[in-house]
Design a protein around this motif. Structure first.
Motif, PDB file in Angstrom:
ATOM      1  N   PRO A  97      67.589  89.911 -20.210  1.00  0.00           N
ATOM      2  CA  PRO A  97      67.825  88.856 -19.216  1.00  0.00           C
ATOM      3  C   PRO A  97      68.272  89.444 -17.866  1.00  0.00           C
ATOM      4  O   PRO A  97      69.412  89.277 -17.434  1.00  0.00           O
ATOM      5  CB  PRO A  97      68.910  88.006 -19.874  1.00  0.00           C
ATOM      6  N   PHE A 106      68.248  82.597 -17.584  1.00  0.00           N
ATOM      7  CA  PHE A 106      66.938  82.817 -18.192  1.00  0.00           C
ATOM      8  C   PHE A 106      66.721  81.880 -19.378  1.00  0.00           C
ATOM      9  O   PHE A 106      67.665  81.386 -19.992  1.00  0.00           O
ATOM     10  CB  PHE A 106      66.815  84.267 -18.692  1.00  0.00           C
ATOM     11  N   TYR A 107      65.420  81.668 -19.658  1.00  0.00           N
ATOM     12  CA  TYR A 107      65.018  81.097 -20.926  1.00  0.00           C
ATOM     13  C   TYR A 107      64.664  82.258 -21.851  1.00  0.00           C
ATOM     14  O   TYR A 107      63.959  83.189 -21.443  1.00  0.00           O
ATOM     15  CB  TYR A 107      63.773  80.209 -20.787  1.00  0.00           C
ATOM     16  N   GLU A 108      65.172  82.198 -23.094  1.00  0.00           N
ATOM     17  CA  GLU A 108      64.684  83.157 -24.089  1.00  0.00           C
ATOM     18  C   GLU A 108      63.425  82.551 -24.691  1.00  0.00           C
ATOM     19  O   GLU A 108      63.459  81.449 -25.253  1.00  0.00           O
ATOM     20  CB  GLU A 108      65.735  83.406 -25.169  1.00  0.00           C
ATOM     21  N   TYR A 119      62.471  87.260 -21.868  1.00  0.00           N
ATOM     22  CA  TYR A 119      63.328  86.404 -21.051  1.00  0.00           C
ATOM     23  C   TYR A 119      62.618  86.022 -19.762  1.00  0.00           C
ATOM     24  O   TYR A 119      62.107  86.888 -19.033  1.00  0.00           O
ATOM     25  CB  TYR A 119      64.644  87.121 -20.763  1.00  0.00           C
TER      26      TYR A 119
END
Length: 396
Positions: A331, A362-364, A388
């Protein structure tokens, strides 16, 4: 059913079982002794049923006499058959216990009949079952281990003490020892890495690491019950976490035959010393082991009940994932780029993650190749990757 209720009723049932043969005796001394036990059993039942109806929440039951307890039970809507005879029974018990006046056997038999009739009617009214239908294992939630403990209690009642000890140990195996079984590792020679998921599916995840290979098992497993290999450090930590005295677990292992069942199979293997049956298969050991087994399994269930998981009842509405955006290995936008969002993949958001740079979030993301998915099922290349994706200000 409240735990207090069950404990009181189990005590009452034991007293009633002890009293029965004495009350039916034609000997005045034995019959008089049975009368005292009979009244104690009756009073314990009445008190337990008042606890179940939660009368104790409003009234101090400890200060009430026998006749008053019967009155409270009637006030709670429970019919008490032959209550007059029961009150006379209590008075006779006072004469026997406190004034050494013997009761006539014929009279005691009448009291016994009245008491058993009343106990059956009262317990069925409040609990929906008779006292003889009650098992100490009723404290536990329905499970396979509870079934074995119920069988153990029935076996004790029939004086089949070895069968009771074996059934009790089966419950302990299911709840505690099965996690230490290395049976699934009997064909694993250590040359192939299994991974976390593979190891979990094989089983024996609590067993010592050096026991989980084919060579060790061939040298050390002489009988099926040897597949259970306790890691005593792990055993102690597990007991501490559940609030169980390790000596109780060790006592149960020493006082019951060793048992084993392979995962997914129904047959059991049992091992015990040749002298075990004559030396240890007795009522005292059977009752002790049953009581301790119920106690520690109850603690395990209560520990599990205390666990809380975040709910996922409300569906998640994922934001759009735009073509051309990049996935990073960490990330952080300065970390390596591992994938570019493109057609031919499906994307799932696993969680929201704060970046190493406090100003970034962030989006995982789990990215799965639609084209490779079918090939993977046939042993092809990996169809997915994880990374990420930076959350842009207008997406936050």
């Amino acid at each position: 059913m409240r735990e207090l209720t069950i404990h009181a009723l189990v005590v009452a049932r034991v007293l009633l079982e002890q009293a029965e043969s004495l009350c039916l005796s034609h000997d005045r001394y034995l019959a008089s002794s049975g009368l005292v036990l009979l009244q104690d059993a009756l009073e314990a039942v009445i008190y337990a049923l008042l606890l179940e109806r939660r009368v104790d929440d409003e009234k101090n039951l400890e200060r009430k006499g026998f006749d008053e307890l019967i009155g409270e039970l009637k006030a709670a809507g429970v019919a008490v058959p032959r209550s007059g005879t029961l009150k006379a029974l209590n008075k006779q018990r006072v004469l026997v216990k406190h004034y050494a006046q013997l009761a006539e056997p014929a009279m005691v038999r009448t009291y016994h009949s009245a008491a058993t009739e009343a106990i059956t009617a009262m317990t069925r009214c409040v609990l929906g079952k008779s006292l003889h239908d009650l098992f100490i294992a009723d404290l536990l939630k329905d499970s396979e281990s509870k079934g074995f403990l119920t069988s153990a209690e029935a076996a004790i009642k029939e004086s089949r003490y070895l069968d009771a000890l074996i059934a009790t140990r089966k419950a302990i195996f299911i709840e505690f020892e099965e996690d230490y079984s290395v049976y699934g590792w009997r064909d694993h020679d250590g040359t192939k890495q299994m991974g976390i998921l593979g190891s979990f599916m094989v089983g024996g995840w609590r067993a010592p690491s050096w026991t989980k290979n084919k060579e060790w098992i061939e040298k050390n497993v002489k009988v099926p019950t040897d597949f259970v290999q306790i890691d005593h450090q792990n055993w102690r930590l597990q007991a501490m976490e559940l609030g169980i005295h390790t000596v109780e677990l060790h006592n149960l292992q020493r006082l019951t035959p060793a048992v084993f069942r392979a995962s997914g199979r129904s047959g059991w293997a049992v091992s015990y010393d040749a002298s075990f049956g004559t030396s240890n298969a007795n009522e005292s050991n059977a009752r002790y082991c049953l009581d301790r087994a119920v106690s520690i399994i109850l603690k395990k269930q209560q520990h599990a009940d205390a666990r809380r998981e975040p709910t996922k009842d409300v569906p998640f509405d994922p934001p759009p994932i735009y073509v051309g955006h990049t996935l990073h290995v960490r990330p952080c936008t300065e970390s390596q780029t591992i994938h570019t969002v493109q057609e031919g993949f499906t994307y799932s958001i696993l969680r929201f993650v704060g970046g190493f740079n406090p100003d970034e979030s962030f989006y995982e993301i789990l990215a799965e190749s639609v084209e490779q998915a079918d090939k993977t099922l046939l042993g092809g290349p990996v169809a997915y990757l994880q990374g990420y994706l930076l959350i842009l200000p207008n997406d936050a």
